[in-house]
Write a protein that holds these residues in place. Structure first.
Motif, PDB file in Angstrom:
ATOM      1  N   PHE A 116       4.943  11.181 -17.025  1.00  0.00           N
ATOM      2  CA  PHE A 116       5.673  10.122 -16.334  1.00  0.00           C
ATOM      3  C   PHE A 116       4.946   8.796 -16.466  1.00  0.00           C
ATOM      4  CE2 PHE A 116       6.978  13.925 -13.856  1.00  0.00           C
ATOM      5  CZ  PHE A 116       8.317  13.877 -14.209  1.00  0.00           C
ATOM      6  N   CYS A 117       5.686   7.704 -16.352  1.00  0.00           N
ATOM      7  CA  CYS A 117       5.063   6.390 -16.438  1.00  0.00           C
ATOM      8  C   CYS A 117       4.766   5.837 -15.046  1.00  0.00           C
ATOM      9  CB  CYS A 117       5.925   5.430 -17.269  1.00  0.00           C
ATOM     10  SG  CYS A 117       7.561   5.079 -16.621  1.00  0.00           S
ATOM     11  N   PHE A 118       4.179   6.660 -14.198  1.00  0.00           N
ATOM     12  CA  PHE A 118       3.823   6.198 -12.862  1.00  0.00           C
ATOM     13  C   PHE A 118       2.574   5.326 -12.904  1.00  0.00           C
ATOM     14  CE2 PHE A 118       5.685  10.471 -11.549  1.00  0.00           C
ATOM     15  CZ  PHE A 118       6.905   9.917 -11.195  1.00  0.00           C
ATOM     16  N   ASP A 119       2.566   4.336 -12.041  1.00  0.00           N
ATOM     17  CA  ASP A 119       1.364   3.525 -11.864  1.00  0.00           C
ATOM     18  C   ASP A 119       0.550   4.168 -10.750  1.00  0.00           C
ATOM     19  OD1 ASP A 119      -0.587   1.724 -11.417  1.00  0.00           O
ATOM     20  OD2 ASP A 119       0.720   0.026 -10.947  1.00  0.00           O
ATOM     21  N   TRP A 120      -0.373   5.027 -11.142  1.00  0.00           N
ATOM     22  CA  TRP A 120      -1.108   5.801 -10.130  1.00  0.00           C
ATOM     23  C   TRP A 120      -2.089   4.960  -9.338  1.00  0.00           C
ATOM     24  CZ3 TRP A 120       0.515  10.164  -8.275  1.00  0.00           C
ATOM     25  CH2 TRP A 120       1.317  11.004  -9.059  1.00  0.00           C
ATOM     26  N   GLN A 121      -2.354   3.751  -9.794  1.00  0.00           N
ATOM     27  CA  GLN A 121      -3.235   2.890  -8.993  1.00  0.00           C
ATOM     28  C   GLN A 121      -2.581   2.514  -7.663  1.00  0.00           C
ATOM     29  OE1 GLN A 121      -5.068  -0.478 -10.869  1.00  0.00           O
ATOM     30  NE2 GLN A 121      -5.276   0.647 -12.789  1.00  0.00           N
ATOM     31  N   ARG A 122      -1.271   2.700  -7.605  1.00  0.00           N
ATOM     32  CA  ARG A 122      -0.558   2.320  -6.388  1.00  0.00           C
ATOM     33  C   ARG A 122      -0.233   3.521  -5.504  1.00  0.00           C
ATOM     34  NH1 ARG A 122       1.986  -2.885  -6.617  1.00  0.00           N
ATOM     35  NH2 ARG A 122       1.379  -3.922  -8.522  1.00  0.00           N
ATOM     36  N   GLU A 123      -0.806   4.659  -5.830  1.00  0.00           N
ATOM     37  CA  GLU A 123      -0.514   5.864  -5.059  1.00  0.00           C
ATOM     38  C   GLU A 123      -0.730   5.646  -3.553  1.00  0.00           C
ATOM     39  OE1 GLU A 123      -2.685   9.472  -6.228  1.00  0.00           O
ATOM     40  OE2 GLU A 123      -2.785   9.980  -4.107  1.00  0.00           O
ATOM     41  N   VAL A 124       0.187   6.163  -2.744  1.00  0.00           N
ATOM     42  CA  VAL A 124      -0.023   6.159  -1.294  1.00  0.00           C
ATOM     43  C   VAL A 124       0.086   7.597  -0.773  1.00  0.00           C
ATOM     44  CG1 VAL A 124       0.929   3.841  -1.010  1.00  0.00           C
ATOM     45  CG2 VAL A 124       2.410   5.821  -0.668  1.00  0.00           C
ATOM     46  N   ARG A 125      -0.616   7.853   0.314  1.00  0.00           N
ATOM     47  CA  ARG A 125      -0.506   9.130   1.017  1.00  0.00           C
ATOM     48  C   ARG A 125      -0.305   8.808   2.486  1.00  0.00           C
ATOM     49  NH1 ARG A 125      -5.442  12.688  -1.607  1.00  0.00           N
ATOM     50  NH2 ARG A 125      -4.900  12.169  -3.761  1.00  0.00           N
ATOM     51  N   THR A 126       0.713   9.406   3.066  1.00  0.00           N
ATOM     52  CA  THR A 126       1.028   9.041   4.454  1.00  0.00           C
ATOM     53  C   THR A 126      -0.086   9.448   5.420  1.00  0.00           C
ATOM     54  OG1 THR A 126       2.269  11.082   4.675  1.00  0.00           O
ATOM     55  CG2 THR A 126       3.517   9.104   4.157  1.00  0.00           C
ATOM     56  N   CYS A 127      -0.938  10.405   5.031  1.00  0.00           N
ATOM     57  CA  CYS A 127      -1.976  10.874   5.953  1.00  0.00           C
ATOM     58  C   CYS A 127      -3.280  10.092   5.790  1.00  0.00           C
ATOM     59  CB  CYS A 127      -2.223  12.368   5.752  1.00  0.00           C
ATOM     60  SG  CYS A 127      -2.933  12.764   4.144  1.00  0.00           S
ATOM     61  N   ASP A 128      -3.269   9.095   4.917  1.00  0.00           N
ATOM     62  CA  ASP A 128      -4.461   8.277   4.698  1.00  0.00           C
ATOM     63  C   ASP A 128      -4.503   7.185   5.778  1.00  0.00           C
ATOM     64  OD1 ASP A 128      -6.344   6.487   3.853  1.00  0.00           O
ATOM     65  OD2 ASP A 128      -5.616   6.350   1.784  1.00  0.00           O
ATOM     66  N   PRO A 129      -5.622   7.076   6.500  1.00  0.00           N
ATOM     67  CA  PRO A 129      -5.690   6.053   7.566  1.00  0.00           C
ATOM     68  C   PRO A 129      -5.358   4.655   7.063  1.00  0.00           C
ATOM     69  CG  PRO A 129      -7.637   7.445   7.622  1.00  0.00           C
ATOM     70  CD  PRO A 129      -6.851   7.876   6.425  1.00  0.00           C
ATOM     71  N   LYS A 130      -5.716   4.353   5.834  1.00  0.00           N
ATOM     72  CA  LYS A 130      -5.418   3.024   5.287  1.00  0.00           C
ATOM     73  C   LYS A 130      -3.907   2.840   5.170  1.00  0.00           C
ATOM     74  CE  LYS A 130      -9.559   2.366   2.473  1.00  0.00           C
ATOM     75  NZ  LYS A 130      -9.956   3.754   2.151  1.00  0.00           N
ATOM     76  N   TYR A 131      -3.210   3.950   5.030  1.00  0.00           N
ATOM     77  CA  TYR A 131      -1.752   3.866   4.980  1.00  0.00           C
ATOM     78  C   TYR A 131      -1.151   3.908   6.377  1.00  0.00           C
ATOM     79  CZ  TYR A 131       3.120   4.800   4.186  1.00  0.00           C
ATOM     80  OH  TYR A 131       4.485   4.707   4.229  1.00  0.00           O
ATOM     81  N   TYR A 132      -1.538   4.884   7.197  1.00  0.00           N
ATOM     82  CA  TYR A 132      -0.839   5.021   8.484  1.00  0.00           C
ATOM     83  C   TYR A 132      -1.237   3.944   9.482  1.00  0.00           C
ATOM     84  CZ  TYR A 132      -4.621   8.162  10.375  1.00  0.00           C
ATOM     85  OH  TYR A 132      -5.799   8.722  10.804  1.00  0.00           O
ATOM     86  N   HIS A 133      -2.289   3.208   9.128  1.00  0.00           N
ATOM     87  CA  HIS A 133      -2.561   1.957   9.831  1.00  0.00           C
ATOM     88  C   HIS A 133      -1.251   1.183  10.028  1.00  0.00           C
ATOM     89  CE1 HIS A 133      -5.113  -2.012   9.776  1.00  0.00           C
ATOM     90  NE2 HIS A 133      -4.097  -2.104  10.608  1.00  0.00           N
ATOM     91  N   TRP A 134      -0.454   1.105   8.953  1.00  0.00           N
ATOM     92  CA  TRP A 134       0.743   0.255   8.974  1.00  0.00           C
ATOM     93  C   TRP A 134       1.937   0.960   9.588  1.00  0.00           C
ATOM     94  CZ3 TRP A 134      -0.904  -4.286   8.986  1.00  0.00           C
ATOM     95  CH2 TRP A 134      -2.108  -4.560   8.348  1.00  0.00           C
TER      96      TRP A 134
END
Length: 945
Positions: A116-134
């Motif tokens: 796939f041509c995914f840009d993995w540098q932009r990966e998010v995980r909902t359980c990551d504090p840096k993500y669920y912060h928002w």
RNA sequence: GCUCGAAUGGUGGAAUGGUAGACACGAAGGACUUAAAAUCCUUUGGCCAGUGAUGGCCGUGCGAGUUCGAGUCUCGCUUCGAGCACCA
């Protein structure tokens, strides 16, 4: 040279990773295109062949758009919070973070193999504090907002407080749980806690005492869309109604905007319709009724105000507050008994067993138009949560009222001319009104609807009711507020603590409030959610002091909220985070948002129609009101991929033996069908040795064969581990390569249709790729591509292909694009085409579908960069032009033969030549020509008599 | 019950109102091969006539209609799938 897909695919997957081929940055000089897949929940079972279907479709589109010069954002991530990981943790003690991490690693490995041509540098995980912060931040903002109906927008709660201080509730037009009335002076006289309690009535994220779907087996509440037929969607456990204090999101405030927004987005009609149903807008009239011999007045909601003269009784929901007020002393005992009985019936029983039940309250309402006394009944067919929890019953024109009236012997008064209500009610909104009022009755102000059509009558009644202050026009929605707390561990913690019994926010600068470690994932002994087991909460180091100051006051530690957010919390704004995933200061920076704006193409399953796709639209609209999102709708175009079902195989064991009988002979025995692993079955023929080795108890199995073979039965079922019908993409990739898998999945059928997986046809896709490969290589292994002028025919083949493939990609009709390639390859092979100016564009066209092989060919053709940066070939109509055209000639519409004409022949010339042709003469014998129709390029039709 | 969608060979499925069944699978026959696999070629909607090339008729769930012409458009059914469902 042989098509060695294993080597080629390994090589290019590595190249893409090291070259960062698919990493994108916002670039205002380029047009953007945002492609998104619904991110997966990484389950322990890994991917099966159904999962990549949508990813492949969107990958093709992303590569195509990139080839067209767009700056394409195509990110991927994981919806990592969820029940299965937690259930697994409860059973095994394995921390969900660990299993989730493992599952993600496995998913990533599988995804990488498909190219796939995914840009993995932009990966998010909902359980990551840096993500669920928002996620927590958005919740905080919802808590601190109310919805202003007049300005159709969320507003900071401070504005509401200012309004209260100035005018109390006067002139307030806002979304609220219940209507409150107080003056500015009363507001100011309240304690802080009382004021907070009042504000809770208006917050967009609020703590509400509501009837919830409580699932005892899962130990948590569930949202409406998580309950199907009275059992939980996940696990199928019973669900009961229970009154509990829960966090809720005031989604209902956005009902009209959620409905209106559907008109401007490019989604399938069926999903839009599903959402419209779910939102359930209904325009009607609220009418006030007084009660005979009492001061009590109550309001009902109806869409059929025109039937006011046919009201023969009123019905209250059992949970309605009016029940207590309207029950007379004589009826009290009977009513109480009825209420008890209804309480015991669960939602499920009410659905399963639709008995007509009810009880008379003892009171009579007064028909405001005629003064007639109407008995007030109580029945559970009226719902407390919709409208006002009270209805006027018109048995002649509502089937539920009809059933009730028949059961309790209440009168039925027909209001439509010619309507026969002796057997059933007449529910249709059509016909001419009569009996309104019936003869001899003088209605209020001489009001009469007789002779009007139903539609006119509804309008006339609305107008009359409004003008005489009997009620008002009202829009009701079926859409309820979303219940937002779950009594679970593996989810986002609420940034909330309780002081003096009132919830307050952990300061925003202290976010994220991290999920604390626990060792036990079950509720505490005192019945608190699992977070009650936490001994130490995780603070953000820099803000530790601020948090602790907020939470500790005079040595007193204030308790934190112990429930967590539901699954849809993390998935509601992830598409915004992908735009700017590393931003530590905001969910998404204004510049990134202004560039990427919204998702242009969203691909995912239609099962999220009333869940994720409503919640994220709501969430986005809220962020839009805040000015954080610049688009009101998150997903401009939505494509639903169908489910890939499994094809299960069965063996038939003769009862009480270890003997298995082949399909054709099974009817001669008493057999039990058993699922058998589809991976040891080829074309429904069982591999006997593999079967014996499959499970120890089958090692000594005997077989009754037909023609020396064991034939298995089959059925189409959901692809699942327990049915042993899971086909794993890794195995396909290993055997045929990723490019074949991609091509074959697209070839299986229309993307939006559900279809069973059938490995049998995959050879065809593989053969095609090998043929395509062989166009480029001679028998000696050298490249045969030359700079020779292409033949006219080859150019025609190429341009036919460009046109077809471009159109098909635009229309997501990949299943017809793939055959176009097959035909083109066949033609080019026959033409012995070696010309670079045909074969190069061919590679570019094929690249979105089969990127690995095309990269290899592109490199072999002497190019440095990636084939996905090559410009999309331009279509030129001139190559399709012919010297002559073949027209079919038909008589009275029935085609008989074909004739060739010069391409520039006029209609008249074609007509003349056709009639003069010997073939036509044969058919014209003894007949008269009435008319000749010439459709250029297609057909000549001769009408004869 | 209401709303939306679908129905085409043995199978998955193609067909801007203009030669229905593209393409693929499966099946049958053939070539190559000691054999098998792989590969290649031919046939493949049904029925009828003919040794044959070929010709004729029927055929897109059912029944009507519009049209020179309908798988496609309109109306009415049947069946299947999806969504909603005591929502007044």
């Amino acid at each position: 040279m042989e098509y060695n897909f294993r080597e080629i695919e390994k090589k290019w997957q590595k190249e893409w990773a090291t070259r960062q081929t698919y990493h994108v940055e916002a670039d205002p000089a380029k047009k953007k295109f945002y492609v998104l897949n619904m991110f997966p929940y990484p389950s322990g079972a890994g991917l099966h062949v159904g999962h990549p279907l949508g990813y492949i479709a969107s990958d093709i589109y992303a590569r195509y758009k990139r080839s067209q010069g767009y700056n394409v954002l195509n990110p991927m991530g994981y919806d990592a919070y969820g029940l299965p990981a937690e259930q697994y943790a409860i059973q095994t003690g394995q921390h969900p973070a660990i299993t989730t991490e493992q599952n993600i690693a496995r998913y990533r490995e599988q995804l990488d193999k498909i190219g796939f041509c995914f840009d993995w540098q932009r990966e998010v995980r909902t359980c990551d504090p840096k993500y669920y912060h928002w996620t927590q931040w958005a919740f905080s903002r919802m808590f601190n907002s109310f919805y202003c109906n007049a300005c159709r927008s969320a507003q900071p709660i401070s504005r509401l407080v200012a309004h209260f201080e100035e005018k109390g509730t006067e002139g307030l037009d806002v979304a609220q749980s219940e209507e409150l009335r107080f003056t500015a002076a009363e507001w100011k006289a309240m304690t802080e806690e009382e004021q907070l309690q009042v504000l809770m009535n208006y917050r967009i994220a609020y703590l509400g005492e509501t009837m919830v779907n409580w699932c005892p087996a899962l130990g948590t509440v569930l949202a409406n869309d998580e309950v199907v037929d009275g059992v939980s969607e996940r696990g199928g456990h019973p669900v009961v109604q229970k009154k509990m204090k829960q966090w809720c999101l005031r989604v209902s405030a956005y009902a009209q905007r959620l409905l209106d927004g559907l008109d401007g987005i490019d989604w399938t009609d069926s999903i839009k319709e599903t959402q419209r149903n779910w939102i359930g807008r209904s325009e009607g009239t609220e009418m006030e009724f007084s009660v005979k011999d009492s001061d009590v007045k109550f309001t009902i909601f109806t869409t059929r105000a025109d039937t006011i003269f046919g009201v023969t009784f009123m019905v209250l929901a059992p949970e309605s507050e009016l029940v207590q007020q309207l029950t007379t002393p004589e009826q009290r005992a009977e009513v109480e008994a009825y209420l008890e009985a209804t309480k015991k019936r669960t939602e499920r029983e009410r659905i399963a067993d639709r008995r007509v039940t009810g009880v008379f309250s003892g009171s009579y309402a007064v028909n405001p138009f005629t003064g007639d006394a109407i008995p007030v009944w109580i029945s559970d067919y009226v719902l407390a949560g919709y409208g006002t929890g009270a209805i006027m019953a018109v048995p002649a024109h509502d089937s539920r009222d009809y059933a009730f009236a028949r059961h309790f012997g209440l009168p039925v008064v027909p209001l439509i001319e010619g309507a026969d209500v002796s057997e059933e009610s007449f529910d249709a909104k059509e016909g001419t009104v009569m009996n309104s009022p019936r003869e001899g009755v003088n209605a209020l102000d001489g009001f009469s609807l007789n002779g009007l059509s139903v539609k006119e009558a509804i309008a006339a009644t609305k107008q009359f009711v409004t003008a005489h202050g009997l009620g008002r026009v009202k829009v009701n929605f079926r859409l309820r507020d979303a219940i937002f707390s779950r009594q679970r561990y593996w989810g986002e913690p609420f940034p909330v603590y309780y002081k003096n019994g009132q919830p307050r926010l952990v300061p925003e600068e202290c976010l994220p409030l991290e999920l604390p470690e626990v060792t036990k994932f079950l509720p505490t002994e005192t019945g608190e959610p699992p977070l009650g087991n936490a001994t130490r909460w995780a603070w953000n180091e820099e803000t530790r002091e601020v948090v602790e100051n907020a939470l500790i006051d005079n040595e007193k530690v204030f308790p934190l909220e112990l429930s967590t957010m539901p699954g849809f919390a993390g998935s509601s704004a992830y598409y915004l985070r992908y735009m700017d995933p590393a931003n530590a200061a905001a969910l998404v920076g204004p510049e990134a948002n202004a560039y990427w704006r919204q998702v242009d193409l969203y691909v995912g399953g239609s099962e999220h129609a009333t869940g994720h796709l409503i919640y994220s639209r709501f969430w986005n609209k809220f962020l839009f009101d805040l000015g954080v999102a610049c688009e009101d709708e998150p997903f401009r175009k939505l494509v639903n991929q169908g489910m890939i079902q499994g094809r299960s195989n069965f063996v038939y064991r003769i009862k009480d033996t270890n003997t298995f009988v082949s399909l054709g002979l099974k009817d001669q025995y008493d057999v039990t069908p058993l699922h058998v692993d589809v991976n040891i079955v080829q074309n429904d023929q069982l591999d006997l040795e593999a079967f014996k080795a499959w499970r120890p108890e089958y090692a000594t199995a005997d077989f009754i064969l037909e023609d020396g073979k064991y034939i298995c039965g089959w059925a189409i079922e959901k692809m699942s581990k327990s049915m042993f019908n899971v086909v794993n993409p890794d195995m396909i990739v290993e055997k045929y390569g990723a490019d074949t898998l991609r091509l074959y999945e697209m070839f299986l059928g229309p993307i939006n249709q559900s279809k069973p997986w059938d490995s049998n046809g995959i050879d065809g896709s593989f053969r095609f790729l090998r043929k395509a490969w062989n166009l480029f290589w001679g028998k000696d292994g050298g490249l045969t591509v030359t700079d020779a002028e292409p033949s006219r025919e080859s150019l025609k083949t190429l341009h036919k292909l460009i046109q077809k493939v471009t159109d098909d990609i635009e229309a997501f009709s990949y299943n017809t694009a793939v055959p176009a390639f097959m035909i083109a390859v066949g033609e080019l092979a026959q033409q012995k085409c070696t010309s670079r100016s045909v074969l190069e564009p061919f590679v570019v066209l094929l690249a979105p579908f089969a990127p690995h092989i095309c990269e290899e060919l592109w490199q072999a053709l002497g190019h440095e960069g990636s084939v996905c940066d090559a410009p999309w070939p331009a279509f030129d109509e001139q190559y399709l032009k012919e010297d002559s055209v073949t027209l079919s000639v038909s008589f009275n519409g029935k085609t008989r033969f074909t004739l060739d004409f010069p391409a520039d022949a006029s209609k008249e010339a074609i007509q003349e030549a056709t009639l003069a042709s010997p073939q036509a003469q044969k058919y014209l014998e003894g007949k008269q020509v009435v008319k000749v129709i010439v459709v250029p390029g297609r057909i000549v039709n001769i009408v004869v008599k």
